[in-house]
Design a protein around this motif. Structure first.
Motif, short mmCIF file in Angstrom:
data_model
loop_
_atom_site.label_atom_id
_atom_site.label_comp_id
_atom_site.label_asym_id
_atom_site.label_seq_id
_atom_site.Cartn_x
_atom_site.Cartn_y
_atom_site.Cartn_z
N SER A 139 43.70 -63.48 -96.36
CA SER A 139 44.78 -63.74 -95.40
C SER A 139 46.01 -62.91 -95.74
N ALA A 140 46.81 -62.65 -94.72
CA ALA A 140 48.01 -61.83 -94.92
C ALA A 140 49.13 -62.30 -94.01
N VAL A 141 50.36 -61.96 -94.41
CA VAL A 141 51.57 -62.24 -93.62
C VAL A 141 52.41 -60.98 -93.60
N VAL A 142 52.96 -60.66 -92.44
CA VAL A 142 53.87 -59.52 -92.34
C VAL A 142 54.92 -59.82 -91.28
N SER A 143 56.18 -59.47 -91.56
CA SER A 143 57.27 -59.73 -90.62
C SER A 143 57.76 -58.43 -90.00
N PHE A 144 58.39 -58.53 -88.83
CA PHE A 144 58.81 -57.38 -88.05
C PHE A 144 60.26 -57.56 -87.59
N PRO A 145 60.93 -56.45 -87.29
CA PRO A 145 62.32 -56.57 -86.85
C PRO A 145 62.45 -57.19 -85.46
N ASP A 146 61.42 -57.09 -84.63
CA ASP A 146 61.48 -57.66 -83.28
C ASP A 146 60.06 -57.96 -82.79
N LEU A 147 59.98 -58.71 -81.70
CA LEU A 147 58.69 -59.13 -81.17
C LEU A 147 57.86 -57.95 -80.68
N LYS A 148 58.51 -56.99 -80.02
CA LYS A 148 57.76 -55.86 -79.47
C LYS A 148 57.04 -55.08 -80.56
N SER A 149 57.70 -54.87 -81.68
CA SER A 149 57.07 -54.15 -82.78
C SER A 149 55.85 -54.90 -83.30
N ALA A 150 55.97 -56.22 -83.40
CA ALA A 150 54.84 -57.03 -83.86
C ALA A 150 53.65 -56.92 -82.91
N VAL A 151 53.93 -57.04 -81.60
CA VAL A 151 52.85 -56.99 -80.62
C VAL A 151 52.23 -55.59 -80.57
N ASP A 152 53.06 -54.55 -80.65
CA ASP A 152 52.54 -53.18 -80.62
C ASP A 152 51.62 -52.91 -81.81
N SER A 153 51.94 -53.51 -82.95
CA SER A 153 51.07 -53.32 -84.11
C SER A 153 49.72 -54.01 -83.89
N VAL A 154 49.74 -55.15 -83.21
CA VAL A 154 48.49 -55.85 -82.88
C VAL A 154 47.63 -54.99 -81.95
N ILE A 155 48.25 -54.46 -80.91
CA ILE A 155 47.51 -53.63 -79.95
C ILE A 155 46.87 -52.45 -80.66
N ALA A 191 52.70 -57.04 -74.59
CA ALA A 191 54.09 -56.82 -74.99
C ALA A 191 55.04 -57.05 -73.81
N ASP A 192 54.68 -56.52 -72.63
CA ASP A 192 55.52 -56.70 -71.45
C ASP A 192 55.67 -58.18 -71.11
N CYS A 193 54.55 -58.89 -71.15
CA CYS A 193 54.57 -60.30 -70.77
C CYS A 193 55.43 -61.12 -71.74
N ILE A 194 55.28 -60.86 -73.02
CA ILE A 194 56.04 -61.60 -74.02
C ILE A 194 57.53 -61.27 -73.93
N MET A 195 57.86 -60.00 -73.77
CA MET A 195 59.27 -59.62 -73.74
C MET A 195 59.97 -60.18 -72.50
N GLU A 196 59.30 -60.16 -71.36
CA GLU A 196 59.91 -60.74 -70.15
C GLU A 196 60.06 -62.25 -70.28
N THR A 197 59.12 -62.87 -70.95
CA THR A 197 59.21 -64.31 -71.18
C THR A 197 60.36 -64.63 -72.12
N GLN A 198 60.52 -63.82 -73.15
CA GLN A 198 61.64 -64.02 -74.07
C GLN A 198 62.98 -63.87 -73.34
N ALA A 199 63.05 -62.95 -72.40
CA ALA A 199 64.29 -62.79 -71.63
C ALA A 199 64.58 -64.05 -70.82
N ASP A 200 63.55 -64.66 -70.26
CA ASP A 200 63.73 -65.93 -69.55
C ASP A 200 64.28 -67.00 -70.48
N LEU A 201 63.72 -67.08 -71.68
CA LEU A 201 64.13 -68.12 -72.63
C LEU A 201 65.56 -67.91 -73.11
N GLU A 202 65.96 -66.66 -73.27
CA GLU A 202 67.33 -66.38 -73.68
C GLU A 202 68.35 -66.83 -72.64
N GLY A 203 67.91 -66.91 -71.38
CA GLY A 203 68.79 -67.37 -70.31
C GLY A 203 68.68 -68.85 -70.03
#
Length: 462
Positions: free
Chosen positions: A225-241, A353-365
């Protein structure tokens, strides 16, 4: 269909008692327990709860209900999230948890046959000494019957698939009490309609599942098992893709946003950097799992991932995944006394990534808190909206966010639910997702259940 009349309930109760004796309950506390799941939906109790021990007893129960036009609601561990077991038209709840036997294990063929009340943890405990395991892991210690009925998946789906791929055959009691077997144990067949897949995900609306034949796997030589952190959500999702596109046979990839990491740190004592974070797991030979971990570490670094830590120690791995499985309770601890409005969608991984980032924008508002977690290796993620259901404005806001999330996923050629199912909570989205196919589903429902007694008011509106 109206709620069952009191005189009819009394008659059904007496006929059921003649078969089951004291395994029939009309106690208010028992009924209340069986009228709710873990969702925010308003609980509604059934009229009667029964506890069968065999397929034949389930068939006898359903025959009585069919004769009186009484609704039938199958019930497992009660961990569903879209109002699946709410008895909004009364009726008889069939609690299948006392049907909890592992009936056969065919180790050489890598399959087993179980009753629906067997839980995933119980099954894996039974299999461990044989060097086998069942990988579908929705987090909760759900029953195999419930997992089959809701087409569950979970953290291991990116490698092992969902219940759809891992159920080989079923025994089902139909709405008139007939017992059918949907398939045999052969790994493939071209004989007739694929009834097994029809009942997987049917949520009790077509019949009651009483036995399940499952595909099994050998326990991997090495699990890392492993854990890794990222500066933002997009970077994390892009690494998954990138990881998926490179064909690395990773077993689990779980995304937690910053708020969810904060909740897990506090609730489970993890001490992680409070940034968007991936939990990962690798299965294979010792050398293979280590190689996979190193490759993913390199990919993560290219996307700004930092402090990549991996371990093969059982205690450390268990702590990590226990925290992930407790993510919903950790989220709830952010607002004590709240209820959880848990929702999920799934999109093609190229749109994740697009879906998550747009959802995060909704949550920020929004003023509502809603930690985000996801089985992002297959494009599936969840929001846990923390609400006070006694406040109409919070229900309205949660509904707004949920509607936008689902319609966004559909616009990206995704689905309104990757694994929670439809129940009653997401019925309104089925037409938008499937169009005219809903009419075909309705035809199937009426063919299998002409009286509409099998978990009515779920999936399909008649």
């Amino acid at each position: 269909m109206a709620a069952v009349e009191a005189a009819s309930v009394d008659k059904v109760g007496l006929e059921l008692q003649a078969i089951l004796g004291d395994r029939v309950s009309r106690s208010q506390s028992v009924r209340d327990h069986h009228g709710k799941d873990e969702s925010w939906h308003h609980p509604i109790a059934p009229d009667i709860v029964v506890f069968p021990h065999s397929t034949e007893e389930v068939a006898a129960i359903v025959k009585i209900c069919a004769e009186h036009g009484t609704p039938v609601i199958p019930f497992g561990a009660g961990t569903s999230l879209e109002g699946h077991v709410i008895a909004d038209r009364g009726g008889v709840c069939i609690d299948l948890m006392q049907m909890d036997q592992v009936l056969a294990v065919n180790a050489e063929d890598l399959d087993c046959r179980v009753q629906p009340g067997v839980t995933r943890k119980q099954l894996n405990s039974y299999l461990r000494d044989m060097g086998l395991f069942f990988p579908i892991d929705p987090g909760a210690n759900a029953s195999i019957g419930g997992m089959t009925a809701t087409r569950a998946s979970g953290t291991n789906a990116v490698r092992y698939g969902t219940m759809r791929e891992n159920v080989l055959a079923l025994t089902v009691v139909l709405s008139d009490g007939r017992i059918i077997k949907t398939s045999r144990r052969a790994r493939k067949s071209a004989a007739g309609y694929d009834l097994t897949r029809l009942f997987v995900g049917s949520e009790g609306t077509l019949g009651v599942i009483t036995e399940i034949t499952l595909r099994l796997y050998g326990i991997p030589e090495s699990i890392t098992s492993a854990v890794v952190s990222f500066p933002d959500l997009k970077s994390a999702v892009d690494s998954v893709i990138s990881t998926i596109q490179m064909g690395i046979p990773i077993a689990r990839i779980e995304l937690l946003d910053k708020l969810q990491v904060q909740a897990c740190n506090s609730y489970s004592g993890l001490g992680l950097a409070e940034q968007p974070t991936l939990f990962l797991e690798f299965h294979g030979t010792t050398a293979g799992a280590e190689e996979q971990a190193k490759l993913v570490g390199e990919i993560s670094g290219e996307f700004g991932g930092s402090d990549f830590q991996w371990t093969g120690q059982l205690e450390e791995r268990n702590k990590l995944w226990e925290a992930r499985h407790n993510a919903a309770y950790a989220a709830q601890s952010l607002r004590p006394g709240c209820q959880l409005w848990a929702t999920d969608v799934c999109v093609p991984i190229s749109r994740l990534a697009d879906c998550i980032m747009e959802t995060q924008a909704d949550l920020e508002g929004s003023y509502l808190q809603a930690p985000l977690v996801g089985h992002v290796g297959d494009g599936n993620f969840h929001l846990t909206l923390l609400i006070d259901p006694e406040k109409p404005e919070e229900l309205e806001e949660a509904n707004r966010i949920n509607d936008r999330l689902v319609m966004r996923a559909l616009a990206m050629e995704g689905t309104c639910t990757g694994e929670h199912g439809i129940g009653s909570g997401k019925m309104k989205f089925l037409q938008a997702e499937h169009g005219d196919a809903v009419a075909a589903m309705r035809t199937l429902k009426l063919a299998f259940d002409p009286q509409n007694i099998m978990n009515p008011g779920k999936i399909i509106s008649l």
